[in-house]
Design a protein around this motif. Structure first.
Motif, PDB file in Angstrom:
ATOM      1  N   PRO A 164       6.895  29.191  -7.456  1.00  0.00           N
ATOM      2  CA  PRO A 164       6.582  29.106  -6.019  1.00  0.00           C
ATOM      3  C   PRO A 164       7.007  27.744  -5.463  1.00  0.00           C
ATOM      4  N   LYS A 165       6.704  27.523  -4.208  1.00  0.00           N
ATOM      5  CA  LYS A 165       6.993  26.203  -3.634  1.00  0.00           C
ATOM      6  C   LYS A 165       6.199  25.155  -4.412  1.00  0.00           C
ATOM      7  N   PRO A 166       6.661  23.902  -4.439  1.00  0.00           N
ATOM      8  CA  PRO A 166       5.956  22.864  -5.202  1.00  0.00           C
ATOM      9  C   PRO A 166       4.507  22.687  -4.747  1.00  0.00           C
ATOM     10  N   PHE A 167       3.645  22.380  -5.703  1.00  0.00           N
ATOM     11  CA  PHE A 167       2.231  22.141  -5.423  1.00  0.00           C
ATOM     12  C   PHE A 167       2.076  20.841  -4.657  1.00  0.00           C
ATOM     13  N   ASP A 168       1.347  20.884  -3.564  1.00  0.00           N
ATOM     14  CA  ASP A 168       1.065  19.697  -2.772  1.00  0.00           C
ATOM     15  C   ASP A 168      -0.286  19.164  -3.204  1.00  0.00           C
ATOM     16  N   GLY A 169      -0.289  18.171  -4.048  1.00  0.00           N
ATOM     17  CA  GLY A 169      -1.527  17.646  -4.608  1.00  0.00           C
ATOM     18  C   GLY A 169      -2.106  16.473  -3.854  1.00  0.00           C
ATOM     19  N   ASP A 170      -1.623  16.235  -2.637  1.00  0.00           N
ATOM     20  CA  ASP A 170      -2.143  15.110  -1.870  1.00  0.00           C
ATOM     21  C   ASP A 170      -3.621  15.295  -1.576  1.00  0.00           C
ATOM     22  N   VAL A 171      -4.328  14.183  -1.532  1.00  0.00           N
ATOM     23  CA  VAL A 171      -5.753  14.198  -1.236  1.00  0.00           C
ATOM     24  C   VAL A 171      -6.001  13.260  -0.065  1.00  0.00           C
ATOM     25  N   GLU A 172      -6.686  13.770   0.941  1.00  0.00           N
ATOM     26  CA  GLU A 172      -7.053  12.935   2.076  1.00  0.00           C
ATOM     27  C   GLU A 172      -8.372  12.241   1.775  1.00  0.00           C
ATOM     28  N   VAL A 173      -8.426  10.956   2.073  1.00  0.00           N
ATOM     29  CA  VAL A 173      -9.624  10.163   1.830  1.00  0.00           C
ATOM     30  C   VAL A 173      -9.962   9.400   3.101  1.00  0.00           C
ATOM     31  N   LEU A 174     -11.207   9.509   3.513  1.00  0.00           N
ATOM     32  CA  LEU A 174     -11.651   8.701   4.650  1.00  0.00           C
ATOM     33  C   LEU A 174     -11.834   7.267   4.185  1.00  0.00           C
ATOM     34  N   ALA A 175     -11.294   6.344   4.946  1.00  0.00           N
ATOM     35  CA  ALA A 175     -11.407   4.933   4.591  1.00  0.00           C
ATOM     36  C   ALA A 175     -11.624   4.118   5.858  1.00  0.00           C
ATOM     37  N   ARG A 176     -12.281   2.995   5.698  1.00  0.00           N
ATOM     38  CA  ARG A 176     -12.521   2.103   6.836  1.00  0.00           C
ATOM     39  C   ARG A 176     -11.387   1.093   6.935  1.00  0.00           C
ATOM     40  N   VAL A 177     -11.069   0.763   8.147  1.00  0.00           N
ATOM     41  CA  VAL A 177     -10.065  -0.260   8.414  1.00  0.00           C
ATOM     42  C   VAL A 177     -10.806  -1.489   8.916  1.00  0.00           C
ATOM     43  N   SER A 178     -10.526  -2.627   8.298  1.00  0.00           N
ATOM     44  CA  SER A 178     -11.216  -3.859   8.699  1.00  0.00           C
ATOM     45  C   SER A 178     -10.667  -4.362  10.036  1.00  0.00           C
ATOM     46  N   SER A 179     -11.314  -5.367  10.572  1.00  0.00           N
ATOM     47  CA  SER A 179     -10.874  -5.933  11.856  1.00  0.00           C
ATOM     48  C   SER A 179      -9.495  -6.584  11.734  1.00  0.00           C
ATOM     49  N   THR A 180      -9.069  -6.859  10.500  1.00  0.00           N
ATOM     50  CA  THR A 180      -7.737  -7.438  10.286  1.00  0.00           C
ATOM     51  C   THR A 180      -6.738  -6.383   9.807  1.00  0.00           C
ATOM     52  N   ALA A 181      -7.064  -5.118  10.004  1.00  0.00           N
ATOM     53  CA  ALA A 181      -6.200  -3.973   9.668  1.00  0.00           C
ATOM     54  C   ALA A 181      -5.934  -3.837   8.171  1.00  0.00           C
ATOM     55  N   VAL A 182      -6.961  -4.115   7.352  1.00  0.00           N
ATOM     56  CA  VAL A 182      -6.858  -3.958   5.905  1.00  0.00           C
ATOM     57  C   VAL A 182      -7.710  -2.762   5.486  1.00  0.00           C
ATOM     58  N   VAL A 183      -7.136  -1.938   4.615  1.00  0.00           N
ATOM     59  CA  VAL A 183      -7.846  -0.780   4.094  1.00  0.00           C
ATOM     60  C   VAL A 183      -8.026  -0.968   2.596  1.00  0.00           C
ATOM     61  N   ASP A 184      -9.280  -0.840   2.113  1.00  0.00           N
ATOM     62  CA  ASP A 184      -9.556  -0.887   0.678  1.00  0.00           C
ATOM     63  C   ASP A 184      -9.580   0.534   0.154  1.00  0.00           C
ATOM     64  N   LEU A 185      -8.738   0.819  -0.857  1.00  0.00           N
ATOM     65  CA  LEU A 185      -8.672   2.154  -1.421  1.00  0.00           C
ATOM     66  C   LEU A 185      -8.375   2.046  -2.909  1.00  0.00           C
ATOM     67  N   GLN A 186      -9.249   2.601  -3.734  1.00  0.00           N
ATOM     68  CA  GLN A 186      -9.098   2.596  -5.186  1.00  0.00           C
ATOM     69  C   GLN A 186      -8.786   1.199  -5.723  1.00  0.00           C
ATOM     70  N   ARG A 187      -9.576   0.244  -5.326  1.00  0.00           N
ATOM     71  CA  ARG A 187      -9.468  -1.159  -5.746  1.00  0.00           C
ATOM     72  C   ARG A 187      -8.161  -1.827  -5.324  1.00  0.00           C
ATOM     73  N   ASN A 188      -7.489  -1.255  -4.348  1.00  0.00           N
ATOM     74  CA  ASN A 188      -6.275  -1.865  -3.781  1.00  0.00           C
ATOM     75  C   ASN A 188      -6.508  -2.136  -2.304  1.00  0.00           C
ATOM     76  N   ARG A 189      -5.848  -3.171  -1.799  1.00  0.00           N
ATOM     77  CA  ARG A 189      -5.974  -3.522  -0.380  1.00  0.00           C
ATOM     78  C   ARG A 189      -4.632  -3.293   0.295  1.00  0.00           C
ATOM     79  N   TYR A 190      -4.672  -2.510   1.368  1.00  0.00           N
ATOM     80  CA  TYR A 190      -3.448  -2.181   2.108  1.00  0.00           C
ATOM     81  C   TYR A 190      -3.560  -2.677   3.533  1.00  0.00           C
TER      82      TYR A 190
END
Length: 190
Positions: A164-190
């Protein structure tokens, strides 16, 4: 500079056709992509898969063959319609064909891959794909003196389920964005 890689190794039980793909880390995305690539290369999906108790597939091990399968792995198996079976703990002989093939491939393919310099991961994976297909044409099938792996794969493809078509394994996660536009996700800062 050298970079450690994780290798996905998928092998069909009947034909012994195998597929190797290198990744920078072992993750669900690696697992999903490896299945997609292998099923595409094989020309279909087998009805069952035998796995060791990798953390990307199993959340917990119970008595005997009782497993608490990871929800994302279960979703992928349900998408492709194959049954996942898991080996007993410390029972390498249950997946001996795969283990033996990994050992052989390391000798034949990885020694050559390690002697080369790769500009990027895509170049390495393209080369691995060519080496896998070439090996199918060259390797004798263990159950037929005159048969090659490619010959038996051609017959096995008639028994594989459609891909079949490829499995789409993406997962959506709600995350907070800091006042400096930084997102903490799985111990990483984006």
């Amino acid at each position: 500079a050298k970079m450690p890689l994780d290798l996905a190794h998928v092998k069909l039980a009947c034909s012994r056709a195998f597929w190797l793909v290198a990744y920078p880390t072992q993750s669900h995305e690696m697992l999903f992509d490896a299945h997609t690539q292998a099923f595409t290369a094989f020309g279909g999906v087998p009805r069952r898969g035998i796995y060791d108790n990798m953390k990307t597939a199993v959340d917990g091990i119970g008595h005997g063959r009782e497993r608490r399968v990871n929800a994302r792995f279960h979703a992928m198996a349900s998408h492709y319609l194959f049954a996942g079976e898991f080996c007993n703990r410390a029972a390498g002989w249950e997946k001996g064909r795969v283990e033996k093939n990994v050992q052989d491939r390391r000798r034949q393919i990885w020694i050559e891959a390690g002697a080369r310099h790769w500009s990027d991961l895509a170049s390495l994976n393209d080369w691995l794909a060519q080496e896998c297909r070439a090996a199918w044409q060259e390797l004798a099938h263990p159950e037929g003196a005159t048969l090659k792996v490619a010959d038996v794969l051609q017959d096995e493809q008639l028994r594989l389920m459609p891909n079949p078509k490829p499995f789409d394994g993406d997962v959506e996660v709600l995350a907070r964005v800091s006042s400096t536009a930084v997102v903490d996700l799985q111990r990483n800062r984006y």
